[in-house]
Motif scaffolding. Structure first.
Motif, PDB file in Angstrom:
ATOM      1  N   GLU A 620      54.186  42.724  71.744  1.00  0.00           N
ATOM      2  CA  GLU A 620      55.587  43.125  71.569  1.00  0.00           C
ATOM      3  C   GLU A 620      56.046  42.940  70.126  1.00  0.00           C
ATOM      4  OE1 GLU A 620      59.444  44.390  72.572  1.00  0.00           O
ATOM      5  OE2 GLU A 620      57.568  44.530  73.683  1.00  0.00           O
ATOM      6  N   THR A 621      55.514  41.899  69.455  1.00  0.00           N
ATOM      7  CA  THR A 621      55.977  41.578  68.090  1.00  0.00           C
ATOM      8  C   THR A 621      54.988  42.018  67.021  1.00  0.00           C
ATOM      9  OG1 THR A 621      54.967  39.393  68.242  1.00  0.00           O
ATOM     10  CG2 THR A 621      57.276  39.575  68.921  1.00  0.00           C
ATOM     11  N   ASP A 622      54.051  42.904  67.406  1.00  0.00           N
ATOM     12  CA  ASP A 622      53.042  43.402  66.455  1.00  0.00           C
ATOM     13  C   ASP A 622      52.260  42.275  65.792  1.00  0.00           C
ATOM     14  OD1 ASP A 622      53.721  46.087  66.960  1.00  0.00           O
ATOM     15  OD2 ASP A 622      55.383  45.969  65.506  1.00  0.00           O
ATOM     16  N   GLY A 623      51.958  41.257  66.574  1.00  0.00           N
ATOM     17  CA  GLY A 623      51.139  40.156  66.069  1.00  0.00           C
ATOM     18  C   GLY A 623      51.871  39.138  65.226  1.00  0.00           C
ATOM     19  N   ASN A 624      53.222  39.210  65.170  1.00  0.00           N
ATOM     20  CA  ASN A 624      54.008  38.239  64.402  1.00  0.00           C
ATOM     21  C   ASN A 624      54.151  36.954  65.222  1.00  0.00           C
ATOM     22  OD1 ASN A 624      56.242  36.728  63.327  1.00  0.00           O
ATOM     23  ND2 ASN A 624      56.751  38.549  62.121  1.00  0.00           N
ATOM     24  N   CYS A 625      53.422  35.914  64.801  1.00  0.00           N
ATOM     25  CA  CYS A 625      53.375  34.678  65.586  1.00  0.00           C
ATOM     26  C   CYS A 625      54.736  33.985  65.673  1.00  0.00           C
ATOM     27  CB  CYS A 625      52.345  33.719  64.989  1.00  0.00           C
ATOM     28  SG  CYS A 625      50.649  34.302  65.165  1.00  0.00           S
ATOM     29  N   THR A 626      55.494  34.041  64.593  1.00  0.00           N
ATOM     30  CA  THR A 626      56.810  33.379  64.592  1.00  0.00           C
ATOM     31  C   THR A 626      57.721  34.012  65.634  1.00  0.00           C
ATOM     32  OG1 THR A 626      56.590  32.838  62.248  1.00  0.00           O
ATOM     33  CG2 THR A 626      58.809  32.762  63.180  1.00  0.00           C
ATOM     34  N   LYS A 627      57.786  35.344  65.652  1.00  0.00           N
ATOM     35  CA  LYS A 627      58.641  36.031  66.622  1.00  0.00           C
ATOM     36  C   LYS A 627      58.107  35.861  68.032  1.00  0.00           C
ATOM     37  CE  LYS A 627      60.400  39.541  63.397  1.00  0.00           C
ATOM     38  NZ  LYS A 627      60.487  40.985  63.094  1.00  0.00           N
ATOM     39  N   ALA A 628      56.772  35.865  68.179  1.00  0.00           N
ATOM     40  CA  ALA A 628      56.190  35.681  69.506  1.00  0.00           C
ATOM     41  C   ALA A 628      56.532  34.302  70.055  1.00  0.00           C
ATOM     42  CB  ALA A 628      54.681  35.860  69.428  1.00  0.00           C
ATOM     43  N   ALA A 629      56.493  33.274  69.199  1.00  0.00           N
ATOM     44  CA  ALA A 629      56.839  31.917  69.644  1.00  0.00           C
ATOM     45  C   ALA A 629      58.289  31.849  70.098  1.00  0.00           C
ATOM     46  CB  ALA A 629      56.590  30.922  68.507  1.00  0.00           C
ATOM     47  N   GLU A 630      59.180  32.575  69.403  1.00  0.00           N
ATOM     48  CA  GLU A 630      60.587  32.602  69.802  1.00  0.00           C
ATOM     49  C   GLU A 630      60.747  33.242  71.174  1.00  0.00           C
ATOM     50  OE1 GLU A 630      62.648  34.610  66.701  1.00  0.00           O
ATOM     51  OE2 GLU A 630      62.455  32.961  65.248  1.00  0.00           O
ATOM     52  N   LEU A 639      52.155  27.581  69.860  1.00  0.00           N
ATOM     53  CA  LEU A 639      51.580  28.920  70.057  1.00  0.00           C
ATOM     54  C   LEU A 639      50.186  28.998  69.439  1.00  0.00           C
ATOM     55  CD1 LEU A 639      51.709  31.891  70.900  1.00  0.00           C
ATOM     56  CD2 LEU A 639      52.917  32.370  68.743  1.00  0.00           C
ATOM     57  N   TRP A 640      50.057  28.486  68.215  1.00  0.00           N
ATOM     58  CA  TRP A 640      48.736  28.511  67.576  1.00  0.00           C
ATOM     59  C   TRP A 640      47.706  27.751  68.419  1.00  0.00           C
ATOM     60  CZ3 TRP A 640      50.839  27.140  62.070  1.00  0.00           C
ATOM     61  CH2 TRP A 640      51.327  28.312  61.473  1.00  0.00           C
ATOM     62  N   ARG A 641      48.144  26.575  68.940  1.00  0.00           N
ATOM     63  CA  ARG A 641      47.219  25.781  69.747  1.00  0.00           C
ATOM     64  C   ARG A 641      46.777  26.532  71.000  1.00  0.00           C
ATOM     65  NH1 ARG A 641      48.441  22.555  73.780  1.00  0.00           N
ATOM     66  NH2 ARG A 641      50.637  22.494  73.238  1.00  0.00           N
ATOM     67  N   LYS A 642      47.714  27.187  71.665  1.00  0.00           N
ATOM     68  CA  LYS A 642      47.385  27.925  72.893  1.00  0.00           C
ATOM     69  C   LYS A 642      46.546  29.166  72.582  1.00  0.00           C
ATOM     70  CE  LYS A 642      51.378  26.314  75.564  1.00  0.00           C
ATOM     71  NZ  LYS A 642      50.598  25.633  76.621  1.00  0.00           N
ATOM     72  N   MET A 643      46.806  29.826  71.439  1.00  0.00           N
ATOM     73  CA  MET A 643      45.983  30.974  71.045  1.00  0.00           C
ATOM     74  C   MET A 643      44.536  30.551  70.823  1.00  0.00           C
ATOM     75  SD  MET A 643      48.695  32.756  68.444  1.00  0.00           S
ATOM     76  CE  MET A 643      47.454  33.722  67.605  1.00  0.00           C
ATOM     77  N   LYS A 644      44.389  29.368  70.212  1.00  0.00           N
ATOM     78  CA  LYS A 644      43.043  28.855  69.996  1.00  0.00           C
ATOM     79  C   LYS A 644      42.385  28.511  71.322  1.00  0.00           C
ATOM     80  CE  LYS A 644      40.578  25.281  67.401  1.00  0.00           C
ATOM     81  NZ  LYS A 644      40.724  24.116  66.495  1.00  0.00           N
ATOM     82  N   LYS A 645      43.173  27.935  72.221  1.00  0.00           N
ATOM     83  CA  LYS A 645      42.665  27.553  73.538  1.00  0.00           C
ATOM     84  C   LYS A 645      42.169  28.758  74.327  1.00  0.00           C
ATOM     85  CE  LYS A 645      44.327  25.441  77.854  1.00  0.00           C
ATOM     86  NZ  LYS A 645      45.492  24.801  78.501  1.00  0.00           N
ATOM     87  N   TYR A 646      42.950  29.864  74.284  1.00  0.00           N
ATOM     88  CA  TYR A 646      42.595  31.066  75.065  1.00  0.00           C
ATOM     89  C   TYR A 646      41.791  32.081  74.249  1.00  0.00           C
ATOM     90  CZ  TYR A 646      46.139  29.177  78.210  1.00  0.00           C
ATOM     91  OH  TYR A 646      46.862  28.373  79.042  1.00  0.00           O
TER      92      TYR A 646
END
Length: 653
Positions: A620-630, A639-646
């Motif tokens: 939805e956010t075109d890979g923008n981690c900051t907006k995705a976390a919001e 979010l970074w930790r969970k991305m690494k986990k999955y």
């Protein structure tokens, strides 16, 4: 009553001629001077009485001046002899014959007479005697020689009368009397100014929080303030130490010897009894010569008290814990158990490790444990270990000396361990700390001391450490990312916080509290949450736990048009974004969409749904981690930790 009875200048005479002249001058010119006539054998007693009365300067002349100056400790002004004082007396004595002798007691009088000798009309023998006995012998000898007359003072006149020899008293010139009085007045003004300075310095010394003493060049104590006497103890009084060699009383020989050679000492630690003293010293130098030493003494307990005061003052600038266990809302079994454990942990000083997902309230519990402990009045300092690069985190934790690195503050900086002295330090996300820093942290825990970056001084610290993590540190240890010895040091006591989905009965009370807080902060009255809204809140799956619930309620409160949050307000807060619709569209039917928020799926289903939500948010956010976390209502770090986990990091790129 004598107008000058309280004068601080006293003029003492045995010569009645000089007395009468001086008394007349003082009265005529209204001078501030007390004039006294005394017998020679009484002048010392009279002078002592004047000092006790308050006299600060004594004026006199000749033998009287000699006798007094040996007995009093105040300044004296001598009335000098003028030519007329000798000449008038010799001229009068010459009427008795041509053989005239002058007898004096004072060296000053002898020297004055010699200067005037060649100007006298009648040649006169000048004799100096040491005392009355010698004067009597000289007068007897002069009589045998057929002396015509003697010139001298009152005592000489009495002795001459015993032998039947005429004696003429020295004259007294009014100019030299006035000169002496004016000199005494100028000196008094200087003395009074000096007394004010001395009293000011004495007050500064006695009101100083530090002990201070001065030594002369021989190491003898010349001054010591009350604080120094108190620090050095033993019931010492000022009279017990003044005039004694410092090394006889106190163990400072190395400092005294070094300072006498021109060295300076700053906070030199000395063992004294059963505690430490911090001793500083510097030489007193005049005309490039060391005249003495100033020594500054501080008790280690007093230094620590000042440090604690500074630290408490710093605490008012943000190093405080705001929350208590009473602020933790919830009656579910998991939260009640956690609060009970926290209260037990507050009663001891062991390290605590708080485990739980992001948003479960780890810092809230850390603050509550601190506020229920004996350290409650000391600083609470929190640091997020994931928020700083390794090098910056090291300087934040341990501080640094000036010039330790490029960009360092020129005055250096205290680290949070120093700022948390006597209090609690909260290390959040401890699992993100670099292994190299873990080694330093372990040493601090073991040794209870730190060394600033770029420094060499060891600084003792007394802190309780509470750490928190949302990682499985046992797994991190297997991977080599976390030291085993540090883990077991930090986890003497452990506290596991439940997920919000495990606290169903706490969701509505928490939501109500968040709603009221938001209303108070923004000037809106929100009194409740509608039943339909409550059902939606209970059915929602909170991957961001309590933090996510708080965000949802804040959005719902903004949408609310009444004092009660409605079901529509919550729907807007939950589903009012295209992201939510995307999540539902990715489910094959409405049942799956409902299940995604129902909280009834098994653990594996929850993992899959969480992974899908993260992927959808990134899409939805075109890979923008900051907006995705919001959108996910979680922090960017989580979010970074969970991305690494999955293992979906590549998709974020």
């Amino acid at each position: 009553m004598d107008r000058n009875s309280n004068s601080q200048i006293s003029m003492i005479w045995t010569n009645p001629i000089a007395y009468e002249l001086s008394k007349r001058l003082v009265e005529e010119r209204q001078l501030d001077c007390r004039v006294i006539l005394a017998e020679l054998l009484e002048v010392e007693e009279v002078a002592a009485s004047e000092v006790n009365r308050g006299a600060k300067i004594i004026i006199s002349r000749g033998g009287v001046w000699n006798r007094i100056q040996k007995k009093v400790a105040i300044p004296m002004v001598a009335v000098r002899f003028a030519f007329s004082d000798f000449a008038s007396a010799i001229e009068e004595a010459s009427r008795y014959g041509e053989q005239i002798a002058m007898i004096v007691f004072s060296e000053v009088m002898l020297e004055s007479a010699k200067k005037e000798y060649y100007y006298w009309k009648v040649k006169t023998v000048v004799i100096q005697v040491a005392d009355i006995k010698e004067a009597r012998e000289e007068i007897a000898s002069l009589k045998k020689k057929g002396i015509s007359a003697i010139v001298g003072g009152v005592t000489i006149r009495k002795l001459a009368a015993e032998k039947g020899i005429p004696c003429v008293l020295f004259g007294c010139n009014e100019d030299v009397v006035l000169e002496a009085i004016y000199d005494a007045q100028r000196l008094l003004k200087l003395l009074l100014a000096q007394e004010v300075r001395y009293r000011t310095i004495s007050m500064l010394l006695d009101n100083s929080s530090e002990g201070m003493m001065t030594l002369d060049k021989g190491g003898v104590i010349t001054n010591m303030n009350k604080v120094a006497l108190k620090i050095l103890g033993g019931g010492l009084r000022e009279e017990d130490v003044l005039g004694r060699e410092c090394v006889e009383l106190f163990p400072f020989p190395a400092i005294i010897a070094g300072t006498m050679q021109g060295k300076r000492f700053y906070n030199y630690l000395v063992t004294y009894g059963n505690h430490y003293l911090a001793v500083s010293s510097l030489p007193i130098v005049a005309d490039n010569i060391i005249k003495g030493i100033i020594i500054n003494i501080q008790d280690s307990d007093d230094i620590q008290a000042v440090e604690n005061k500074i630290r408490r003052h710093s605490a008012t600038k943000g190093y405080t814990a705001k929350y208590t266990l009473q602020n933790i809302i919830g009656k579910s079994g998991g939260i009640v158990k956690a609060k009970h454990q926290a209260m037990m942990y507050a009663g001891v000083d062991s390290t605590v490790m708080i485990c739980g997902d992001s948003g479960t309230g780890k810092e809230l519990f850390a603050q509550s444990i601190h506020n229920a402990s004996s350290r409650r009045n000391q600083p609470f300092v929190a640091v997020n270990c994931a928020a700083f690069p390794e090098s910056l985190l090291e300087s934040e934790l341990f501080g640094y000396e000036k010039g330790a690195f490029t960009g360092a503050s020129p005055s250096g900086k205290a680290g949070i361990f120093e700022m948390a002295h006597k209090g609690t330090i909260f290390l959040d996300e401890i699992g993100e700390m670099a292994v190299t820093l873990q080694s330093r942290l372990l040493r601090v825990i073991q040794e209870r001391e730190i060394v600033r970056l770029g420094g060499s001084s060891v600084i003792p610290v007394d802190v309780r450490i509470i750490s928190a993590t949302n990682k499985n540190l046992l797994e991190e240890m297997k991977k080599g990312n976390f030291r085993k010895d540090l883990y077991y040091r930090l986890s003497v006591l452990t506290l596991q916080l439940p997920l919000l989905e495990e606290r169903q009965e706490d969701i509505v009370p928490l939501a109500l509290q968040f709603a009221r807080t938001f209303g108070d902060n923004h000037g809106r009255e929100i009194t409740g949450i509608a039943p339909g809204a409550q059902a939606l809140l209970k059915a929602h799956r909170y991957f961001g736990n309590i933090r996510e619930l708080s965000n949802i309620i804040e959005r719902a409160a903004i949408f609310a048009t009444d004092t009660e949050i409605s079901e529509e307000d919550v729907k807007m807060a939950l589903f009012g974004t295209s992201f939510s619709e995307t999540v539902c569209l990715e489910n094959t039917d409405a049942a799956k969409c409902t299940a995604a928020g129902s909280g009834t799926a098994d653990g594996g289903g929850r993992v899959n749904r969480e992974k899908e939500r993260i992927k959808a948010a990134l899409h939805e956010t075109d890979g923008n981690c900051t907006k995705a976390a919001e959108l996910l209502h979680i922090s960017r770090t989580t979010l970074w930790r969970k991305m690494k986990k999955y293992m979906i990091k590549e998709e974020a790129q």
